[in-house]
Structures are given as C-alpha cells and as structure tokens.
Scaffold this motif. Structure first.
Motif, PDB file in Angstrom:
ATOM      1  N   THR A 174      -0.314-123.802 -46.179  1.00 57.99           N
ATOM      2  CA  THR A 174       0.478-123.851 -47.466  1.00 57.99           C
ATOM      3  C   THR A 174       1.510-122.936 -47.621  1.00 57.99           C
ATOM      4  O   THR A 174       2.616-123.363 -48.338  1.00 57.99           O
ATOM      5  CB  THR A 174      -0.598-123.330 -48.526  1.00 57.99           C
ATOM      6  N   LEU A 175       1.574-121.853 -46.837  1.00 60.05           N
ATOM      7  CA  LEU A 175       2.792-121.118 -46.897  1.00 60.05           C
ATOM      8  C   LEU A 175       4.152-121.486 -46.222  1.00 60.05           C
ATOM      9  O   LEU A 175       4.109-121.907 -45.215  1.00 60.05           O
ATOM     10  CB  LEU A 175       2.511-119.802 -46.305  1.00 60.05           C
ATOM     11  N   LYS A 176       5.017-121.894 -46.822  1.00 61.81           N
ATOM     12  CA  LYS A 176       6.286-122.380 -46.501  1.00 61.81           C
ATOM     13  C   LYS A 176       7.046-121.363 -45.774  1.00 61.81           C
ATOM     14  O   LYS A 176       7.496-120.385 -46.289  1.00 61.81           O
ATOM     15  CB  LYS A 176       7.234-123.101 -47.895  1.00 61.81           C
ATOM     16  N   THR A 177       7.263-121.641 -44.501  1.00 58.66           N
ATOM     17  CA  THR A 177       7.660-120.594 -43.487  1.00 58.66           C
ATOM     18  C   THR A 177       8.866-120.738 -42.810  1.00 58.66           C
ATOM     19  O   THR A 177       9.134-121.729 -42.343  1.00 58.66           O
ATOM     20  CB  THR A 177       6.715-120.166 -42.844  1.00 58.66           C
ATOM     21  N   ALA A 178       9.896-120.038 -42.702  1.00 60.41           N
ATOM     22  CA  ALA A 178      10.836-119.834 -41.514  1.00 60.41           C
ATOM     23  C   ALA A 178      10.588-118.784 -40.640  1.00 60.41           C
ATOM     24  O   ALA A 178      10.198-117.542 -40.892  1.00 60.41           O
ATOM     25  CB  ALA A 178      12.398-119.507 -42.335  1.00 60.41           C
ATOM     26  N   TYR A 179      10.990-119.096 -39.369  1.00 55.09           N
ATOM     27  CA  TYR A 179      10.649-118.175 -38.198  1.00 55.09           C
ATOM     28  C   TYR A 179      11.983-117.965 -37.400  1.00 55.09           C
ATOM     29  O   TYR A 179      12.900-118.826 -37.191  1.00 55.09           O
ATOM     30  CB  TYR A 179       9.556-118.800 -37.244  1.00 55.09           C
ATOM     31  N   LEU A 180      12.396-116.766 -37.431  1.00 57.72           N
ATOM     32  CA  LEU A 180      13.772-116.398 -37.030  1.00 57.72           C
ATOM     33  C   LEU A 180      13.460-115.697 -35.520  1.00 57.72           C
ATOM     34  O   LEU A 180      12.712-114.789 -35.256  1.00 57.72           O
ATOM     35  CB  LEU A 180      14.558-115.369 -37.642  1.00 57.72           C
ATOM     36  N   LEU A 185       7.883-117.418 -46.944  1.00 57.45           N
ATOM     37  CA  LEU A 185       7.664-116.349 -46.046  1.00 57.45           C
ATOM     38  C   LEU A 185       8.742-116.607 -45.181  1.00 57.45           C
ATOM     39  O   LEU A 185       9.133-117.642 -44.685  1.00 57.45           O
ATOM     40  CB  LEU A 185       6.148-116.586 -45.432  1.00 57.45           C
ATOM     41  N   LEU A 186       9.165-115.239 -44.524  1.00 58.65           N
ATOM     42  CA  LEU A 186       9.997-115.430 -43.336  1.00 58.65           C
ATOM     43  C   LEU A 186       9.623-114.595 -42.259  1.00 58.65           C
ATOM     44  O   LEU A 186       9.445-112.967 -42.620  1.00 58.65           O
ATOM     45  CB  LEU A 186      11.446-114.970 -43.865  1.00 58.65           C
ATOM     46  N   LEU A 187       9.371-114.726 -41.311  1.00 56.28           N
ATOM     47  CA  LEU A 187       8.747-114.405 -40.053  1.00 56.28           C
ATOM     48  C   LEU A 187       9.883-113.669 -38.963  1.00 56.28           C
ATOM     49  O   LEU A 187      10.654-114.616 -38.703  1.00 56.28           O
ATOM     50  CB  LEU A 187       7.693-114.955 -39.394  1.00 56.28           C
ATOM     51  N   LEU A 188      10.009-112.692 -38.833  1.00 51.25           N
ATOM     52  CA  LEU A 188      10.983-112.105 -37.589  1.00 51.25           C
ATOM     53  C   LEU A 188      10.404-111.659 -36.476  1.00 51.25           C
ATOM     54  O   LEU A 188       9.274-110.840 -36.533  1.00 51.25           O
ATOM     55  CB  LEU A 188      11.598-110.883 -38.240  1.00 51.25           C
ATOM     56  N   ILE A 217       8.887-111.021 -46.136  1.00 44.51           N
ATOM     57  CA  ILE A 217       9.560-110.754 -44.772  1.00 44.51           C
ATOM     58  C   ILE A 217       8.689-110.008 -44.028  1.00 44.51           C
ATOM     59  O   ILE A 217       8.441-108.754 -44.325  1.00 44.51           O
ATOM     60  CB  ILE A 217      11.010-110.218 -44.864  1.00 44.51           C
ATOM     61  N   VAL A 218       8.177-110.392 -42.781  1.00 36.41           N
ATOM     62  CA  VAL A 218       7.155-109.788 -41.951  1.00 36.41           C
ATOM     63  C   VAL A 218       7.698-109.921 -40.498  1.00 36.41           C
ATOM     64  O   VAL A 218       8.077-110.818 -39.931  1.00 36.41           O
ATOM     65  CB  VAL A 218       5.789-110.445 -42.094  1.00 36.41           C
ATOM     66  N   LEU A 219       7.354-108.800 -39.836  1.00 31.27           N
ATOM     67  CA  LEU A 219       7.461-108.735 -38.423  1.00 31.27           C
ATOM     68  C   LEU A 219       6.300-109.102 -37.701  1.00 31.27           C
ATOM     69  O   LEU A 219       5.441-108.920 -37.980  1.00 31.27           O
ATOM     70  CB  LEU A 219       7.901-107.309 -37.956  1.00 31.27           C
ATOM     71  N   VAL A 220       6.660-110.160 -36.628  1.00 38.09           N
ATOM     72  CA  VAL A 220       5.568-110.515 -36.092  1.00 38.09           C
ATOM     73  C   VAL A 220       5.699-110.228 -34.176  1.00 38.09           C
ATOM     74  O   VAL A 220       6.747-110.130 -34.032  1.00 38.09           O
ATOM     75  CB  VAL A 220       5.355-112.073 -36.300  1.00 38.09           C
TER      76      VAL A 220
END
Length: 263
Positions: free
Chosen positions: A149-155, A204-207, A231-234
């Motif tokens: 469900t979380l619309k996410t971009a992954y950089l 959500l934005l994952l870095l 924004i979260v570091l992964v």
C-alpha cells in the motif's frame, strides 16, 4: 561429463566439477562462500566485500566492469561466474577464451533461486544449495501476505537522482517488502527529478546504501524539498544482492515494515 545451461540460455559442458573458480559478482561470491567453496574460489573482484576474510585474502582481479584479464588468466580458472547486468558483455566474451563463463541474469526472486540451484549443481554443493533455497523460501513465504500500500520511490544515486524501474530485481524485492514502486512503469535505472517524485505523490522515499552511499545528511536535504514524504535509509544489499544474502533479506524487510509503521 555434465552440462549446465546458464541464465542466458547458453550450454556449458564440464568433464569434472570446477576446482578453480573466479567470481566477478559480489553477491555470488558470498554465495560461493556459503556453499563451502573456500578452496575452490581462487579470485574475486575488489567489490566482493563479503565475507571479510575473502576480501582481505583472496586475489583481486579488478572491478566488476574493469576486469584485469591477465590477473584472471594467471589464476588458471576452470570456471568464471559472471552476471549479465553487473559485468561488461565484451569482457565476458574475452574471458571465454580463458575458461567457461557461466552468466546469471537475475530480475526476480525465482531467478535468484534458480541461479543458486544451478551454481550448486555446477560446484557439487547441491545439498547446501537446496538448504539455502529452503531457508530463503521459508522467509519470503511469510512476506507474501503483506499488503502493498505504501507508494514508494527508491533512490540508488544522486547527481542525478536515479531510481529503479519495474523490470529490475530491486523492484521485485520492493514488492515482497510491501512497497509499491511508483516508477514501476519505467525501465531499468532512470534518472529522475525531485519534481517527478512530488508528482508521483509518494508516501515513502527509500535511500539505498549502495551503489551511492546515502547518509543522514541526504535525508535532511531531501526532506526540505519533500516535507510530506517519509524518508528512510535502507540497506541496499538486502534489496540488490541475490545470493545467500536473501536468507537475511526477508527478516530485514519485516523489521523495516515495522519500523516505518511506528514512525
């Protein structure tokens, strides 16, 4: 004599199980270690950081995209393990004059499991490979009921910012982890802008920690431009390493889901 078909559909014939292996792929190097091939692996790349003892002690044959041909030849391998995306086609073709090059092509979890099984067959470590596959399946089966469900971009990169398209292995991992990739309609690794992230109405934005090593300072800079997005570091290895690292990935994804829900 036995045969193996790599993930490009190419048939390889071996008279004996390979005893001198060169790995050009970090995640597959870690797999070879976990299959117990300490003595058989004679060369790795400078990016093969796991396990540490191999990184410190195994001969380096250069980088994944700038392989030192003379260094590989000197090791007299009877098998070279490569990857379609991580290695350069022209270098793979040149290496085939030295030894058979078994090439993986991993875009989904099923491809990773097939690769593990094939490497197990080639190296006569079938039992260990099947054990790894069983562990991986057990972990991921627990994630399959997750609601995406979380619309996410992954950089994966900055200057320019780059993300992942729907035809990548990382995209498959995002789905298992419970995140909807808002750039799934794109191919491979497109460059994007802050404006495009805003337009996608991300939650959500994952870095990722690799290949670009995003840090807390990058969160702070991006948060100013994207105040409404979490924004979260992964750990990039959990999303992009497709060997035995998958054993830890499912548990990592579960913890990541819980952490994001709590904040």
């Amino acid at each position: 004599m036995f045969e193996s078909i790599d993930q490009l559909g190419r048939k390889h014939s071996f008279e004996n199980r390979p005893k001198h292996i060169v790995s050009l792929v970090p995640s597959q190097t870690e797999l070879l270690h976990d299959l117990g091939l300490e003595n058989e692996v004679v060369g790795i790349t400078k990016f093969c950081i796991h396990p540490t003892e191999w990184f410190n002690n195994k001969p380096s044959i250069g980088g994944t995209k700038n392989v030192k041909m003379d260094a590989v030849k000197a090791l007299q391998p009877d098998l070279i393990i490569a990857n379609k995306e991580e290695n350069v086609k022209e270098q793979i073709e040149a290496l085939e004059a030295i030894a058979p090059v078994w090439v993986s092509d991993v875009n989904h979890l099923k491809d990773a499991l097939a690769m593990i099984e094939a490497i197990g067959n080639i190296t006569n470590t079938n039992q260990k490979a099947q054990h790894l596959i069983k562990e991986i399946n057990s972990g991921f089966n627990q994630l399959k009921t997750t609601n995406t469900t979380l619309k996410t971009a992954y950089l994966i990169w900055r200057k320019p910012y780059m993300t992942v398209g729907g035809d990548t292995y990382i995209n498959d991992m995002l789905q298992y982890a419970g995140f909807e990739n808002v750039f799934a309609n794109e191919k491979r690794y497109p460059a994007i802008t802050i404006e495009q992230i805003t337009e996608k109405k991300c939650d959500l934005l994952l870095l990722s920690s690799e290949p670009y090593p995003f840090k807390q300072q990058h969160i702070e800079a991006l948060q100013a431009a994207l105040p409404r997005i979490k924004i979260v570091l992964v750990d990039g290895e959990m999303f992009s390493w497709y060997g035995s690292r998958l054993i830890a990935a499912a548990s990592y994804f579960k913890t990541l889901q819980e952490t994001i829900r709590l904040h």
